[in-house]
Scaffold this motif. Sequence first.
Motif, short mmCIF file in Angstrom:
data_model
loop_
_atom_site.label_atom_id
_atom_site.label_comp_id
_atom_site.label_asym_id
_atom_site.label_seq_id
_atom_site.Cartn_x
_atom_site.Cartn_y
_atom_site.Cartn_z
N ASN A 127 0.85 -1.18 0.00
CA ASN A 127 0.00 0.00 0.00
C ASN A 127 0.89 1.23 0.00
O ASN A 127 1.58 1.49 0.98
N TYR A 128 0.93 1.99 -1.08
CA TYR A 128 1.80 3.16 -1.19
C TYR A 128 0.96 4.42 -1.37
O TYR A 128 0.03 4.43 -2.15
N LYS A 129 1.32 5.46 -0.67
CA LYS A 129 0.72 6.77 -0.86
C LYS A 129 1.85 7.79 -0.77
O LYS A 129 2.26 8.15 0.32
N ILE A 130 2.34 8.24 -1.89
CA ILE A 130 3.48 9.16 -1.92
C ILE A 130 3.04 10.45 -2.59
O ILE A 130 2.46 10.43 -3.67
N THR A 131 3.29 11.59 -1.94
CA THR A 131 2.94 12.90 -2.46
C THR A 131 4.16 13.80 -2.41
O THR A 131 4.94 13.73 -1.48
N GLY A 132 4.33 14.65 -3.40
CA GLY A 132 5.44 15.60 -3.37
C GLY A 132 6.30 15.50 -4.61
O GLY A 132 6.04 14.71 -5.51
N ASN A 133 7.32 16.30 -4.66
CA ASN A 133 8.23 16.36 -5.80
C ASN A 133 9.56 15.70 -5.47
O ASN A 133 10.00 15.71 -4.33
N ASN A 156 10.54 12.59 -5.31
CA ASN A 156 10.55 11.38 -4.51
C ASN A 156 11.07 10.20 -5.30
O ASN A 156 10.83 10.09 -6.49
N THR A 157 11.80 9.32 -4.65
CA THR A 157 12.28 8.09 -5.25
C THR A 157 11.89 6.93 -4.35
O THR A 157 12.12 6.98 -3.14
N TYR A 158 11.29 5.90 -4.88
CA TYR A 158 10.93 4.72 -4.10
C TYR A 158 11.39 3.49 -4.85
O TYR A 158 11.02 3.26 -5.99
N ASN A 192 4.41 -11.20 2.90
CA ASN A 192 5.03 -9.92 3.26
C ASN A 192 4.01 -8.79 3.18
O ASN A 192 3.21 -8.75 2.25
N ASP A 193 4.00 -7.90 4.14
CA ASP A 193 3.17 -6.69 4.12
C ASP A 193 4.09 -5.49 4.03
O ASP A 193 5.03 -5.38 4.82
N VAL A 194 3.83 -4.59 3.13
CA VAL A 194 4.60 -3.35 3.01
C VAL A 194 3.60 -2.20 2.85
O VAL A 194 2.73 -2.25 1.98
N MET A 195 3.68 -1.19 3.69
CA MET A 195 2.84 -0.02 3.57
C MET A 195 3.70 1.22 3.75
O MET A 195 4.42 1.33 4.75
N VAL A 196 3.68 2.14 2.82
CA VAL A 196 4.47 3.36 2.89
C VAL A 196 3.53 4.55 2.69
O VAL A 196 2.79 4.60 1.72
N THR A 197 3.54 5.49 3.61
CA THR A 197 2.83 6.75 3.45
C THR A 197 3.87 7.84 3.50
O THR A 197 4.61 7.94 4.48
N CYS A 198 3.95 8.66 2.48
CA CYS A 198 5.02 9.65 2.42
C CYS A 198 4.54 11.01 2.91
O CYS A 198 4.84 11.42 4.00
N GLY A 199 3.77 11.74 2.12
CA GLY A 199 3.27 13.04 2.54
C GLY A 199 1.97 12.93 3.31
O GLY A 199 1.27 11.93 3.25
N THR A 200 1.68 13.96 4.08
CA THR A 200 0.43 14.03 4.81
C THR A 200 -0.27 15.33 4.48
O THR A 200 0.23 16.13 3.69
N ASN A 201 -1.40 15.58 5.10
CA ASN A 201 -2.09 16.84 4.90
C ASN A 201 -1.26 18.03 5.35
O ASN A 201 -1.47 19.14 4.90
N GLY A 236 11.86 15.37 -1.85
CA GLY A 236 13.25 14.96 -1.72
C GLY A 236 13.45 13.64 -1.00
O GLY A 236 14.57 13.26 -0.72
N VAL A 237 12.40 12.92 -0.69
CA VAL A 237 12.51 11.67 0.05
C VAL A 237 13.03 10.56 -0.84
O VAL A 237 12.63 10.44 -1.99
N ILE A 238 13.92 9.75 -0.32
CA ILE A 238 14.39 8.54 -1.00
C ILE A 238 14.12 7.38 -0.07
O ILE A 238 14.58 7.37 1.07
N ILE A 239 13.38 6.39 -0.52
CA ILE A 239 13.09 5.21 0.28
C ILE A 239 13.60 4.01 -0.50
O ILE A 239 13.21 3.80 -1.64
#
Length: 158
Positions: free
Chosen positions: A11-17, A19-21, A30-39, A45-48
Amino acid sequence: MSQTGDNNKANYKITGNGNTYTSVVSGNGNDVMVTCGTNAGACTGVIIDQTITGSSNKLVETIAGSAINSKTKIVGNLNDLAYTLTSSNGKLDVDIAGDSNVMRHTQTGAAGVSGHDLKVVLTGSLNQVTTTQAGTIDTTVNIKINGGSNIINVTTNN
């Protein structure tokens, strides 16, 4: 993003400029959930960079801020990780080789110019590691574990 195996969830939710995932998941359950930006803001600039190998691993990341870097590598089974990185310029690098480890990492506060920095290298099983880095100054935590059944709690704050 690449997934191999049965019953993998993502489950991915990435917001912004800027970003690299990158994620590689192999194994079953396996369970993977990533939430990047919020309200409250984007995660510009995030790198995951995640690598999860094995079965029944679970990873949850919540990231907000700017220029935050997170890197995780897991080789093992039944590891449970949850990160909340809401501090600007925070850095997280976790490397696990083992089974049934539980990790909870939180980075909050304005920090300083460089941000909060956490590095965990874990070789072993049945370990519990909890870190909280908070405040308005830069903090650096380096944890190296070689063995099993350790309980480690680290809190930095000013």
